[in-house]
Design an enzyme around this catalytic site. Structure first.
Site, PDB file in Angstrom:
ATOM      1  N   ASP A   1       0.836  -1.200   0.000  1.00 49.98           N
ATOM      2  CA  ASP A   1       0.000   0.000   0.000  1.00 49.98           C
ATOM      3  C   ASP A   1       0.874   1.254   0.000  1.00 49.98           C
ATOM      4  O   ASP A   1       2.004   1.237   0.496  1.00 49.98           O
ATOM      5  CB  ASP A   1      -0.902   0.027   1.237  1.00 49.98           C
ATOM      6  CG  ASP A   1      -1.907  -1.114   1.255  1.00 49.98           C
ATOM      7  OD1 ASP A   1      -2.179  -1.684   0.182  1.00 49.98           O
ATOM      8  OD2 ASP A   1      -2.409  -1.424   2.357  1.00 49.98           O
ATOM      9  N   ARG A   2       0.329   2.336  -0.515  1.00 52.48           N
ATOM     10  CA  ARG A   2       1.057   3.609  -0.570  1.00 52.48           C
ATOM     11  C   ARG A   2       1.665   3.975   0.787  1.00 52.48           C
ATOM     12  O   ARG A   2       2.821   4.392   0.869  1.00 52.48           O
ATOM     13  CB  ARG A   2       0.100   4.723  -1.017  1.00 52.48           C
ATOM     14  CG  ARG A   2       0.729   6.120  -1.022  1.00 52.48           C
ATOM     15  CD  ARG A   2      -0.344   7.198  -1.101  1.00 52.48           C
ATOM     16  NE  ARG A   2      -1.032   7.177  -2.368  1.00 52.48           N
ATOM     17  CZ  ARG A   2      -0.733   7.952  -3.412  1.00 52.48           C
ATOM     18  NH1 ARG A   2       0.257   8.819  -3.328  1.00 52.48           N
ATOM     19  NH2 ARG A   2      -1.432   7.875  -4.529  1.00 52.48           N
TER      20      ARG A   2
END
Length: 215
Positions: A56-57
């Site tokens: 995930d970012r």
């Protein structure tokens, strides 16, 4: 520079310590991403490496990239077959009652026009299993090691929030949000028959210290 964040490299694989805030895939607005900066990781090869999996970012830590198509296929199969060992560290906004356990909670994607999409526990969803162990606790928070046995989207984040009932500190979707999400891909081991394993460890980033758990 991503080249300064390399944890492991040989002719088949590169593992980098992906910084929090940098997505793997290029966003629609064209803002920076790992995929947009692969030229920094060529290291003399004409072919650019390819990310084998996703983080995930807002998750930092070990990200595996393959340096040729054959390696990409083998690594992808290793992930699919569940033989890759992954260890994540997370700070939870609370302290679990137990010291360790297994979360077996299938996940499904839901979406709405008002809130967008997210994952949630759903008996009819895809199987998702995560082992966990408490490492430390203090000031009403806990440092937890998570060992996902499957690789569903947002698996650890939902398993913390719904499976343990305690969200990850700083999680903007499943928790209260904050300046940083305290989830870090600390270790990655990928078996390679006939060769040494791809094995990498990423140190805790400095922002963990602000939560009371020093890097």
């Amino acid at each position: 520079m991503l080249a300064n964040r390399v944890l492991f490299i040989d002719a088949e694989a590169i593992v980098i310590d992906k910084p929090a805030g940098l997505p793997v895939d290029t966003p629609r607005d064209g803002s920076p991403s790992v995929n947009g900066r692969l030229d920094e990781l060529a290291f003399g090869f004409q072919r650019l490496p390819v990310a084998v999996h996703r983080l995930d970012r807002d998750t930092s830590g070990c990200l595996l990239l393959a340096r040729n198509p054959k390696a990409l296929k083998r690594f992808a199969q290793a992930f699919e077959n569940g033989i890759v060992t992954k260890r994540y560290l997370a700070v939870l906004d609370g302290i679990p009652d137990a010291d360790s356990g297994m979360i077996d909670l299938p996940l499904a994607k839901v979406s709405s026009a008002a809130t967008g999409w997210r994952m949630r526990g759903d008996p009819s969803g895809k199987p998702a299993r995560t082992r966990w162990r408490r490492i430390d606790s203090g000031n009403g928070r806990a440092l937890i090691a998570f060992f996902p046995e499957t690789g569903r989207t947002h698996q650890i984040r939902v398993h913390a929030a719904e499976g343990l009932g305690i969200p990850i500190m700083g999680d903007p979707v499943y928790g209260a949000g904050g300046p940083a999400m305290m989830l870090h891909a600390a270790n990655l081991t990928v078996p390679r028959p006939g060769k040494a394993d791809v094995n990498a460890g990423a140190p805790l980033p400095p922002h963990f210290a602000a939560s009371g758990f020093a890097p």
